[in-house]
Write a protein that holds these residues in place. Sequence first.
Motif, PDB file in Angstrom:
ATOM      1  N   ALA A  32       0.816  -1.211   0.000  1.00  0.00           N
ATOM      2  CA  ALA A  32       0.000   0.000   0.000  1.00  0.00           C
ATOM      3  C   ALA A  32       0.849   1.259   0.000  1.00  0.00           C
ATOM      4  N   GLN A  33       2.081   1.155   0.526  1.00  0.00           N
ATOM      5  CA  GLN A  33       2.898   2.358   0.627  1.00  0.00           C
ATOM      6  C   GLN A  33       3.345   2.868  -0.734  1.00  0.00           C
ATOM      7  N   ASP A  34       3.209   2.051  -1.788  1.00  0.00           N
ATOM      8  CA  ASP A  34       3.605   2.461  -3.125  1.00  0.00           C
ATOM      9  C   ASP A  34       2.480   3.175  -3.871  1.00  0.00           C
ATOM     10  N   ARG A  35       1.333   3.290  -3.242  1.00  0.00           N
ATOM     11  CA  ARG A  35       0.185   3.884  -3.894  1.00  0.00           C
ATOM     12  C   ARG A  35      -0.277   5.114  -3.119  1.00  0.00           C
ATOM     13  N   PRO A  36      -0.896   6.063  -3.804  1.00  0.00           N
ATOM     14  CA  PRO A  36      -1.412   7.237  -3.095  1.00  0.00           C
ATOM     15  C   PRO A  36      -2.552   6.850  -2.165  1.00  0.00           C
ATOM     16  N   VAL A  37      -2.701   7.605  -1.091  1.00  0.00           N
ATOM     17  CA  VAL A  37      -3.815   7.403  -0.173  1.00  0.00           C
ATOM     18  C   VAL A  37      -5.062   8.023  -0.784  1.00  0.00           C
ATOM     19  N   VAL A  38      -6.148   7.258  -0.798  1.00  0.00           N
ATOM     20  CA  VAL A  38      -7.401   7.721  -1.380  1.00  0.00           C
ATOM     21  C   VAL A  38      -8.370   8.081  -0.264  1.00  0.00           C
ATOM     22  N   GLY A  49     -18.814   1.368  -4.112  1.00  0.00           N
ATOM     23  CA  GLY A  49     -18.516   0.644  -5.334  1.00  0.00           C
ATOM     24  C   GLY A  49     -17.091   0.833  -5.802  1.00  0.00           C
ATOM     25  N   LEU A  50     -16.533   2.026  -5.634  1.00  0.00           N
ATOM     26  CA  LEU A  50     -15.161   2.301  -6.033  1.00  0.00           C
ATOM     27  C   LEU A  50     -14.177   2.013  -4.909  1.00  0.00           C
ATOM     28  N   GLY A  51     -14.554   2.291  -3.671  1.00  0.00           N
ATOM     29  CA  GLY A  51     -13.635   2.126  -2.546  1.00  0.00           C
ATOM     30  C   GLY A  51     -13.257   0.696  -2.281  1.00  0.00           C
ATOM     31  N   VAL A  52     -14.217  -0.231  -2.371  1.00  0.00           N
ATOM     32  CA  VAL A  52     -13.936  -1.637  -2.059  1.00  0.00           C
ATOM     33  C   VAL A  52     -12.900  -2.233  -3.020  1.00  0.00           C
ATOM     34  N   PRO A  53     -13.072  -2.120  -4.353  1.00  0.00           N
ATOM     35  CA  PRO A  53     -12.033  -2.659  -5.244  1.00  0.00           C
ATOM     36  C   PRO A  53     -10.676  -1.997  -5.051  1.00  0.00           C
ATOM     37  N   LEU A  54     -10.661  -0.687  -4.809  1.00  0.00           N
ATOM     38  CA  LEU A  54      -9.370  -0.013  -4.608  1.00  0.00           C
ATOM     39  C   LEU A  54      -8.670  -0.532  -3.363  1.00  0.00           C
ATOM     40  N   ALA A  55      -9.415  -0.676  -2.281  1.00  0.00           N
ATOM     41  CA  ALA A  55      -8.817  -1.171  -1.045  1.00  0.00           C
ATOM     42  C   ALA A  55      -8.311  -2.596  -1.220  1.00  0.00           C
ATOM     43  N   ARG A  56      -9.056  -3.419  -1.922  1.00  0.00           N
ATOM     44  CA  ARG A  56      -8.639  -4.813  -2.123  1.00  0.00           C
ATOM     45  C   ARG A  56      -7.443  -4.926  -3.048  1.00  0.00           C
ATOM     46  N   LEU A  57      -7.210  -3.899  -3.853  1.00  0.00           N
ATOM     47  CA  LEU A  57      -6.018  -3.857  -4.700  1.00  0.00           C
ATOM     48  C   LEU A  57      -4.793  -3.356  -3.943  1.00  0.00           C
ATOM     49  N   VAL A  77     -15.999  -0.667   5.919  1.00  0.00           N
ATOM     50  CA  VAL A  77     -14.563  -0.763   6.207  1.00  0.00           C
ATOM     51  C   VAL A  77     -14.154  -2.218   6.348  1.00  0.00           C
ATOM     52  N   GLU A  78     -14.955  -2.999   7.066  1.00  0.00           N
ATOM     53  CA  GLU A  78     -14.674  -4.422   7.248  1.00  0.00           C
ATOM     54  C   GLU A  78     -14.596  -5.145   5.915  1.00  0.00           C
ATOM     55  N   ARG A  79     -15.542  -4.857   5.056  1.00  0.00           N
ATOM     56  CA  ARG A  79     -15.590  -5.506   3.749  1.00  0.00           C
ATOM     57  C   ARG A  79     -14.430  -5.079   2.854  1.00  0.00           C
ATOM     58  N   SER A  80     -13.946  -3.875   3.041  1.00  0.00           N
ATOM     59  CA  SER A  80     -12.871  -3.349   2.196  1.00  0.00           C
ATOM     60  C   SER A  80     -11.527  -3.970   2.520  1.00  0.00           C
ATOM     61  N   GLY A  81     -11.325  -4.429   3.757  1.00  0.00           N
ATOM     62  CA  GLY A  81     -10.083  -5.095   4.109  1.00  0.00           C
ATOM     63  C   GLY A  81      -9.151  -4.249   4.946  1.00  0.00           C
ATOM     64  N   PRO A  82      -7.951  -4.774   5.202  1.00  0.00           N
ATOM     65  CA  PRO A  82      -7.041  -4.172   6.178  1.00  0.00           C
ATOM     66  C   PRO A  82      -6.447  -2.834   5.783  1.00  0.00           C
ATOM     67  N   THR A  83      -6.553  -2.429   4.519  1.00  0.00           N
ATOM     68  CA  THR A  83      -5.993  -1.135   4.107  1.00  0.00           C
ATOM     69  C   THR A  83      -7.031  -0.013   4.190  1.00  0.00           C
ATOM     70  N   ALA A  84      -8.224  -0.318   4.693  1.00  0.00           N
ATOM     71  CA  ALA A  84      -9.295   0.670   4.749  1.00  0.00           C
ATOM     72  C   ALA A  84      -9.577   1.111   6.182  1.00  0.00           C
ATOM     73  N   SER A  85     -10.071   2.341   6.301  1.00  0.00           N
ATOM     74  CA  SER A  85     -10.469   2.885   7.591  1.00  0.00           C
ATOM     75  C   SER A  85     -11.527   3.947   7.343  1.00  0.00           C
ATOM     76  N   ALA A  86     -12.069   4.506   8.414  1.00  0.00           N
ATOM     77  CA  ALA A  86     -13.071   5.554   8.290  1.00  0.00           C
ATOM     78  C   ALA A  86     -12.735   6.703   9.221  1.00  0.00           C
ATOM     79  N   ALA A  87     -13.117   7.895   8.824  1.00  0.00           N
ATOM     80  CA  ALA A  87     -12.867   9.101   9.615  1.00  0.00           C
ATOM     81  C   ALA A  87     -13.925  10.124   9.224  1.00  0.00           C
ATOM     82  N   PHE A 171     -17.406  -1.217 -11.379  1.00  0.00           N
ATOM     83  CA  PHE A 171     -16.111  -1.081 -10.716  1.00  0.00           C
ATOM     84  C   PHE A 171     -15.603  -2.432 -10.242  1.00  0.00           C
ATOM     85  N   ALA A 172     -16.500  -3.279  -9.779  1.00  0.00           N
ATOM     86  CA  ALA A 172     -16.094  -4.578  -9.254  1.00  0.00           C
ATOM     87  C   ALA A 172     -15.860  -5.598 -10.368  1.00  0.00           C
ATOM     88  N   ARG A 173     -16.640  -5.510 -11.440  1.00  0.00           N
ATOM     89  CA  ARG A 173     -16.481  -6.445 -12.564  1.00  0.00           C
ATOM     90  C   ARG A 173     -16.491  -5.654 -13.866  1.00  0.00           C
TER      91      ARG A 173
END
Length: 295
Positions: A32-38, A49-57, A77-87, A171-173
């Motif tokens: 994840a450190q090689d990609r910009p923070v979204v 729809g866009l956040g989940v695929p990006l986080a999983r990538l 956030v849970e569905r998006s995976g370990p690189t996702a959070s909320a604020a 976005f997902a498919r």
Amino acid sequence: MRTRIPRPLAASVPLMLAAVLSTVSLPDLVAAQDRPVVAMIGTGNVGAGLGVPLARLGYTVVYGSRNPDRESVRELVERSGPTASAATQSEAAALGDIIILAVPKEALESVSESLGNVEGKVLVDMSSPEKRTADDGYHEIVGDSANAERVQSWHPEARVVRIAIPSSYLFARPMLLGVRPTVPIAGQDPRAKEVVAQLIFDIGMDPWDAGPLRYARYLDVLGLLSTVPLQQGRDEGIDALALVPSSGLPCFMDVREAFGAGDPYDLDDLARFPRRGDPIPCEDWMKMLGMEEGG
């Protein structure tokens, strides 16, 4: 260890999108450190729809919400995976390199005002234009400028980019409809467009340079055209425009001279977009058109 929530999507996300995201298979997470923070401002259909695929990538995705502790946001956030959070929206904007405004047009101004300092950041508008029903029963766009231009006026220090997205379930498919969708990208800053183009490319769609930011108003028109079949009650649509690999015109003429065009301001510094294949050589174009030597 995270526990997967049985319900695949929050209540605000349509069932069709839920079914798509629950079956999608994306590549393994990358660094994840090689990609910009979204910073994904908005957690509705488009944001999810866009956040989940990006986080999983492997993109670090910070969902900006008016209530980040809401149950539906926690599930997202849970569905998006370990690189996702909320604020909160302002906190997410402060953390993001790319700030994506995935909010309805009605909330665009108030949300934009809440972002705080976005100097130098890439600020992405995906909102639909203001519409009304004309005398002939079809929609027409209200006003002569685009929301993206207004966002730029509210944040002159930001690098605003407008993208024209297909329906969020793609976005997902991306290949669901049998063709890879093309995403037009308009903006003044070539480097900002490149950043967004890479993001679009990574999720499996093809970015297309749609010119300066003022061309966002033409992307609005394109979006309006996509609703014509729906207004007519037809089954077909134009959800997935496709970018052709090349045009043969430059092989046979000076296109700018033939069309009476001037020199674009960014001609010597064009945004470089990733692409999936090589252009068709002029020799092949000449053969296809029966113009080869001795033909």
